[in-house]
Design an enzyme around this catalytic site. Structure first.
Site, PDB file in Angstrom:
ATOM      1  N   LYS A   1       0.061  -5.491   2.989  1.00 21.54           N
ATOM      2  CA  LYS A   1       0.193  -4.636   1.811  1.00 21.54           C
ATOM      3  C   LYS A   1       0.835  -3.754   2.447  1.00 21.54           C
ATOM      4  O   LYS A   1       2.175  -3.320   1.150  1.00 21.54           O
ATOM      5  CB  LYS A   1      -0.746  -4.694   0.806  1.00 21.54           C
ATOM      6  CG  LYS A   1      -1.935  -5.521   0.643  1.00 21.54           C
ATOM      7  CD  LYS A   1      -1.536  -6.452  -0.567  1.00 21.54           C
ATOM      8  CE  LYS A   1      -2.145  -7.315  -0.879  1.00 21.54           C
ATOM      9  NZ  LYS A   1      -1.684  -7.311  -2.182  1.00 21.54           N
TER      10      LYS A   1
ATOM     11  N   SER B   1      -7.661  -3.670  -5.440  1.00 19.43           N
ATOM     12  CA  SER B   1      -9.178  -3.467  -4.600  1.00 19.43           C
ATOM     13  C   SER B   1      -9.016  -2.610  -3.299  1.00 19.43           C
ATOM     14  O   SER B   1     -10.055  -2.207  -2.512  1.00 19.43           O
ATOM     15  CB  SER B   1     -10.232  -4.796  -4.749  1.00 19.43           C
ATOM     16  OG  SER B   1      -9.252  -5.499  -3.537  1.00 19.43           O
TER      17      SER B   1
END
Length: 319
Positions: A50, A73
């Site tokens: 990410k 999350s």
């Protein structure tokens, strides 16, 4: 979305993310009954792929953007918070209350202002839109965003190069899948740079919305939003942008159990000395435990932000 966007993202990412290794362990090959190569994105900055999409999206913002808001999350959260700090702007990260504490703490450490919500009772998109409007921040969703997909697609560029170096002309490339940002970006890169490599998504049982959607030819929802140890890839429905790309480019989706994901966590540590979180290990689990795969597979180990307690439990049970 096209390869030009991914290549442009790769240029902006240079010097800000790592070119992660492609690993192989003969003892894992023996367990799987095939040759298994592992793309170790768990070694990436922030502990997951990410970091790529976060930096790609923030670096493409118009000058003068005061800040960004993201929903995650934990792994997208850290990637966006790091990128925002690196560009000298603010970030607000909307995270579920049940997110692992290590991910919440790390997001704050990267400079993100964390706002918690109840994922079972509250609409995260509505909350994010409200905050973005109030503060004038740019919204960077975790997968339905062109620059995020382009950033994640740089993993595919590296896989294409590394597969050629390893002599892999044909193989299945297994990718942990939530909303499909990583999968669709990698699929686009492979189509352009390594057409002999076929992408397949991997998901946990009960949260296999992408696999079911690919089989049905339409976007299908998961029946629940919580209930798997693979927190990093629990999404309600495939992305609006990502699903058409994967429908055109991906093979059938793969599904593994939570127990198989946890066993993959243990085996990755034992044979590769990699620390993986369960959601980041589902592709490896599929490579190890699904018989209907070719003799050579590449799987992405997408993240390593696992809590110490869970990781310790995995190793203790295995021993």
């Amino acid at each position: 979305m096209n390869i030009t966007m991914i290549e442009a993202a790769a240029t902006r990412l240079r010097g800000h993310v790592l070119r992660t290794p492609l690993l192989n362990a003969p003892l894992l090959d023996r367990i799987a009954g095939r040759q298994v190569f592992v793309k170790a994105e768990s070694l990436q900055v922030t502990g997951s792929f990410k970091a790529r999409g976060g930096w790609a999206a923030v670096s493409a913002l118009p000058p003068g953007t005061p800040g960004v808001i993201a929903m995650s999350s934990g792994n997208h959260a850290q990637g966006v918070a790091r990128a925002a700090s690196g560009h000298g702007i603010a970030s607000v990260i909307l995270m579920p209350e049940d997110a692992p504490q290590v991910k919440i703490a790390n997001t704050r450490a990267w400079g993100g202002e964390v706002v918690l919500y109840n994922r079972a009772a509250e609409d995260r998109d509505a909350i994010a839109t409200r905050i973005a409007t109030e503060r004038g921040y740019a919204l960077i969703p975790p997968y339905d965003h062109a620059e995020v997909i382009a950033g994640q697609g740089t993993v595919g560029l590296e896989i294409a190069e590394q597969a050629q170096e390893a002599g892999l002309a044909r193989a299945d490339v297994l990718v942990p899948c939530g909303g499909g940002g990583l999968s669709s970006g990698v699929a686009l890169a492979l189509q352009a740079r390594a057409p002999g490599l076929r992408l397949r998504t991997a998901e946990p049982e009960g949260f296999d919305d992408m696999a079911r959607s690919l089989a049905a030819g339409e976007r299908l929802r998961n029946p629940a939003l919580t209930g798997s140890v693979c927190d990093a890839i629990l999404t309600p429905i495939p992305g609006k942008m990502t699903f058409p790309l994967l429908s055109a480019l991906a093979g059938p989706g793969l599904v593994v159990s939570d127990s198989e994901a946890l066993e993959a966590v243990t085996l990755a540590f034992r044979h590769l000395r990699l620390v993986l979180e369960p959601g980041g290990a589902v592709a490896l689990a599929a490579a190890l435990f699904r018989p209907d795969l070719p003799d050579q597979v590449i799987c992405i180990a997408s993240g390593g932000n696992v809590s110490e307690d869970l990781f310790r439990d995995c190793l203790t049970k295995a021993s």
